[in-house]
Write an enzyme that holds these catalytic residues in place. Structure first.
Site, PDB file in Angstrom:
ATOM      1  N   GLN A  80       0.811  -1.215   0.000  1.00 55.05           N
ATOM      2  CA  GLN A  80       0.000   0.000   0.000  1.00 55.05           C
ATOM      3  C   GLN A  80       0.849   1.272   0.000  1.00 55.05           C
ATOM      4  OE1 GLN A  80      -3.171  -1.285   3.213  1.00 55.05           O
ATOM      5  NE2 GLN A  80      -3.962   0.342   1.922  1.00 55.05           N
ATOM      6  N   HIS A  81       0.193   2.363  -0.372  1.00 52.16           N
ATOM      7  CA  HIS A  81       0.671   3.743  -0.179  1.00 52.16           C
ATOM      8  C   HIS A  81       1.788   4.215  -1.107  1.00 52.16           C
ATOM      9  CE1 HIS A  81      -1.658   3.191   3.398  1.00 52.16           C
ATOM     10  NE2 HIS A  81      -0.708   2.645   4.117  1.00 52.16           N
ATOM     11  N   ASP A 243      -2.237  -4.917  -0.145  1.00 54.34           N
ATOM     12  CA  ASP A 243      -1.886  -6.217   0.429  1.00 54.34           C
ATOM     13  C   ASP A 243      -2.662  -6.521   1.700  1.00 54.34           C
ATOM     14  OD1 ASP A 243      -0.532  -4.257   1.873  1.00 54.34           O
ATOM     15  OD2 ASP A 243       1.445  -5.155   1.627  1.00 54.34           O
TER      16      ASP A 243
END
Length: 495
Positions: A80-81, A243
């Site tokens: 992520q991110h 994820d």
């Protein structure tokens, strides 16, 4: 046959799933290079993800014994991110800045202030911006690399980028988009006004991917990619997700009452909720990638912390585990706050690790090993406590990640949280979740294959891994927890 892909921090994994036979036919992975630098810089080249995917895909399919032409759909999970900013030709303007990058902490502080503090973030986004989120990375790029920033045509996350490479479509879904910092997690919509605060020169309608529903396909595999991979024409690619969202699916965490906890590089704790959870700024009110919400807490230092101590002492995994087991509960008074990478929960992005309680008697390798594992696990208990009533209704913790392979750590977690702990048989939960989502998406047109039914049939628990809390150890750890909290209060004013 369905394929699940998980593009993580350290590697990309590929899994071939046969849902009718209820088994995994083949698995493989390829590593990534992580570029680290001063100030908390952690970046990767998106091209490395593609190369890792292609290598792992070929090996997994070969191991499965299945012709690639029999694959019906793929699903992609991604760390992520991470900021993947593309130019008009679809090429990255800068290496991807990752979730674990803390170089952008000052930019995050400034953004939170501009949005009205924690209350303003909650009102606009349904969560509070964190240093790991995408928003501060974009603000950093704008200020530090203005020439690269000026070339931006599309903003993507790692799993979005893999979907884009596979399909040519620029799309996003609510689960992964939740962690950008310019997405309203309650209404599942981009916040153009918030993006304007971060990157005023960018046109939101141009740079933000089209949002799709979790069960909606991202697209079909491009002919050139299909030929390269040996796939048939028109292979579907599901929406995919972060994820954590796909890991929840891969552990069967699609209903209230379960917690998925990952003992990975970082530690993540998530629980399904039918409603948004916005009453605690430390809890990320993320959307799930199957409907509903997946409130999540992330701690930055789990196996990343234990690995540092293990390598410092020159131990392999087996020897490290033996020393953890040899030391008593509480490590004879040694307490470690293992904030080697700063910390997200509690919110201490610029913190460093510390040791307390050392004497000439208790400073032993065994106690240091025990203290770092206990410190990481006590941090996870702190995170779990942030869920409040949602955590109180938990019937079971489903444990994944590299640390889940340790019986000592499983029992420690059960005792520290006073909860039942068990591992799924498949611990690469994000890759399995991606394959399950691909099957769910592919079967949507036929009106069958509801995700809950798929999870019930295909997510199996490893009963040999089960750990139940021991009452005496639970009581002992309550005292260790109190000592840990005193250290937090004394060093970081966290009460």
């Amino acid at each position: 046959m369905y394929v699940g892909v998980d593009c993580g921090t350290q590697s990309t994994k590929v899994m071939v799933l046969d849902p009718e036979g209820e088994r995994i036919l083949g698995e493989a992975s390829r590593p990534h290079r992580l570029d680290e630098g001063e100030g908390g810089r952690r970046e990767q080249a998106p091209a490395d993800w593609i190369a890792a995917f292609c290598g792992a895909f070929g090996e997994a399919v070969a191991k499965s014994g299945v012709d690639a032409g029999a694959i019906l759909a793929l699903g992609v999970s991604g760390q992520q991110h991470g900021l993947v900013a593309l130019d008009a030709a679809g090429e990255p303007v800068h290496p991807a800045k990752l979730w674990c990058d803390t170089e952008t902490a000052p930019w995050n502080v400034a953004l939170v202030e501009r949005l009205g503090g924690e209350a303003g973030c909650l009102e606009k986004l349904g969560l509070v911006l964190q240093t790991g989120y995408t928003a501060s990375k974009l603000a950093w790029l704008r200020e530090v690399h203005p020439q690269a920033y000026a070339r931006i045509a599309t903003l993507m996350l790692p799993h979005d980028y893999l979907n884009f490479w596979l399909t040519g479509e620029r799309v996003a879904e609510a689960g992964d988009a939740s962690g950008t910092g310019y997405f309203d997690t309650r209404t599942r919509r981009w916040r153009h006004d918030v993006l304007a605060e971060i990157a005023p020169e960018l046109d939101p309608g141009r740079v933000l991917p089209r949002l799709i529903a979790s069960r909606e396909p991202a697209g079909r595999v491009r002919p050139a990619v299909a030929r390269e991979l040996g796939l048939a024409d028109d292979v579907l690619v599901s929406s995919g997700g972060g994820d954590n969202m796909l890991g929840a699916i891969g552990t069967g965490n699609t209903r209230p009452g379960l917690v998925t906890l990952s003992l990975g590089t970082s530690g993540t704790i998530c629980a399904h909720s039918p409603e948004p959870v916005v009453d605690n700024p430390l809890v990320a009110n993320f959307c799930a990638s199957h409907g509903g919400w997946l409130p999540l807490v992330c701690t930055m230092n789990v196996t990343s912390a234990t690995t540092r101590i293990r390598e410092l002492l020159g131990l392999d995994l087996a020897s490290f585990g033996e020393r953890v087991a040899a030391a008593p509960i509480g490590a004879e008074g040694v307490t470690m706050l293992p904030f080697f990478n700063g910390e997200r929960v509690p919110m201490l992005p610029e913190a460093s690790a510390s040791l307390d309680g050392l004497t000439s008697v208790n400073t032993t390798p065994a106690n240091l090993c025990r203290a770092v594992v206990e410190g990481a696990t006590l941090g996870l208990r702190y995170g779990l406590e942030q869920f409040g009533p949602l955590a109180e209704g938990v019937s079971e913790i489903r444990l994944i990640g590299g640390g889940s392979r340790s019986p000592v750590w499983r029992q420690m977690l059960a005792d520290i949280t006073a909860s039942r702990v068990v591992c799924p048989q498949v611990t690469d939960a994000a890759a399995l979740g991606a394959a399950l989502q691909a099957a769910w998406c592919h079967r949507a047109g036929a009106g069958d294959g509801e995700l809950a039914e798929l999870c019930t049939r295909l997510v199996h628990l490893d009963e040999s891994s089960r750990a139940d809390p021991d009452p005496a150890s639970v009581a002992a750890y309550d005292e260790v927890h109190a000592r840990y909290r005193r250290c937090l209060a004394e060093r970081h004013s966290i009460t």
